[in-house]
Write a protein that holds these residues in place. Structure first.
Motif, PDB file in Angstrom:
ATOM      1  N   ASP A  31     -82.438 -46.019  42.335  1.00 51.95           N
ATOM      2  CA  ASP A  31     -83.351 -45.353  43.258  1.00 51.95           C
ATOM      3  C   ASP A  31     -82.511 -44.567  44.256  1.00 51.95           C
ATOM      4  N   ARG A  34     -82.668 -45.159  47.918  1.00 53.69           N
ATOM      5  CA  ARG A  34     -81.989 -46.362  48.415  1.00 53.69           C
ATOM      6  C   ARG A  34     -80.681 -46.541  47.628  1.00 53.69           C
ATOM      7  N   ARG A  36     -77.784 -47.636  48.291  1.00 54.83           N
ATOM      8  CA  ARG A  36     -76.955 -48.826  48.520  1.00 54.83           C
ATOM      9  C   ARG A  36     -77.738 -50.127  48.314  1.00 54.83           C
ATOM     10  N   ASP A  37     -78.834 -50.032  47.603  1.00 53.58           N
ATOM     11  CA  ASP A  37     -79.670 -51.204  47.342  1.00 53.58           C
ATOM     12  C   ASP A  37     -78.871 -52.257  46.572  1.00 53.58           C
ATOM     13  N   PRO A  38     -78.668 -53.435  47.143  1.00 55.45           N
ATOM     14  CA  PRO A  38     -77.879 -54.471  46.464  1.00 55.45           C
ATOM     15  C   PRO A  38     -78.483 -54.911  45.129  1.00 55.45           C
ATOM     16  N   ALA A  39     -79.778 -54.775  44.955  1.00 60.83           N
ATOM     17  CA  ALA A  39     -80.412 -55.195  43.714  1.00 60.83           C
ATOM     18  C   ALA A  39     -79.911 -54.382  42.518  1.00 60.83           C
ATOM     19  N   PHE A  40     -79.557 -53.116  42.741  1.00 61.23           N
ATOM     20  CA  PHE A  40     -79.030 -52.287  41.648  1.00 61.23           C
ATOM     21  C   PHE A  40     -77.734 -52.866  41.102  1.00 61.23           C
TER      22      PHE A  40
END
Length: 132
Positions: A31, A34, A36-40
Motif C-alpha cells: 500500500d 502506507r 512503512r506499514d510493518p504488516a507488509f
C-alpha cells in the motif's frame, strides 16, 4: 568519472533496488499510502529485503566518503577502482545471502566489505608503502 565513482552510484542503486524489487514483486500487497506499514514486512522474504535495504543505507556513507577521500587525497586510482569494484561485488553477494537467509555467510561478506572500506579510507595514508 572514475570507475570508483560509478561504483558509488551502483552501490546506491543496489540498496534502492533491494527493497524496490520486493515491493514490485508483491505489488498487490503493498500500500503506497502506507509505505512503512510493518504488516507488509511480516513475510520473511520481505523482512530480509528490508534488512538488506537498511544495511545498504548504513554501509553507503562510509563507502562513498572513503572513495572520495582516497581520490581527493591522491591515492592510487587504479587500486581505488579495483577495491571499489570488489566492494560492489561483495555487496551484491551480501544482498543475495541476506535474501537467501544465509546469516553466517552474510556476516562474513559484511566483514569483508567493511575491511575493503577501511583499506580505501586509509589508502592515502599508506600510499607510500604500496608497491605501485
Amino acid at each position: 568519472m572514475t570507475v570508483a565513482e560509478w561504483c558509488i552510484f551502483a552501490t546506491l542503486m543496489l540498496y534502492l533496488l533491494s527493497i524496490a524489487s520486493i515491493k514490485w514483486i508483491r505489488f498487490r500487497h503493498f500500500d503506497n499510502s502506507r509505505p512503512r506499514d510493518p504488516a507488509f514486512y511480516d513475510d520473511p522474504i520481505a523482512a530480509r529485503a528490508l534488512g538488506a535495504h537498511q544495511n545498504g543505507i548504513e554501509a553507503f556513507p562510509f563507502f562513498a566518503v572513503a572513495v572520495l577521500l582516497a581520490e581527493f587525497r591522491g591515492g592510487p586510482q587504479r587500486l581505488i577502482d579495483e577495491l571499489a569494484v570488489l566492494f560492489l561485488i561483495v555487496r551484491i553477494a551480501y544482498v543475495f545471502t541476506y535474501l537467501g537467509n544465509r546469516p553466517t555467510l552474510r556476516s562474513i561478506l559484511w566483514s569483508i566489505g567493511f575491511a575493503i572500506n577501511i583499506a580505501i579510507f586509509f589508502m592515502p595514508a599508506i600510499r607510500r608503502f604500496l608497491p605501485l
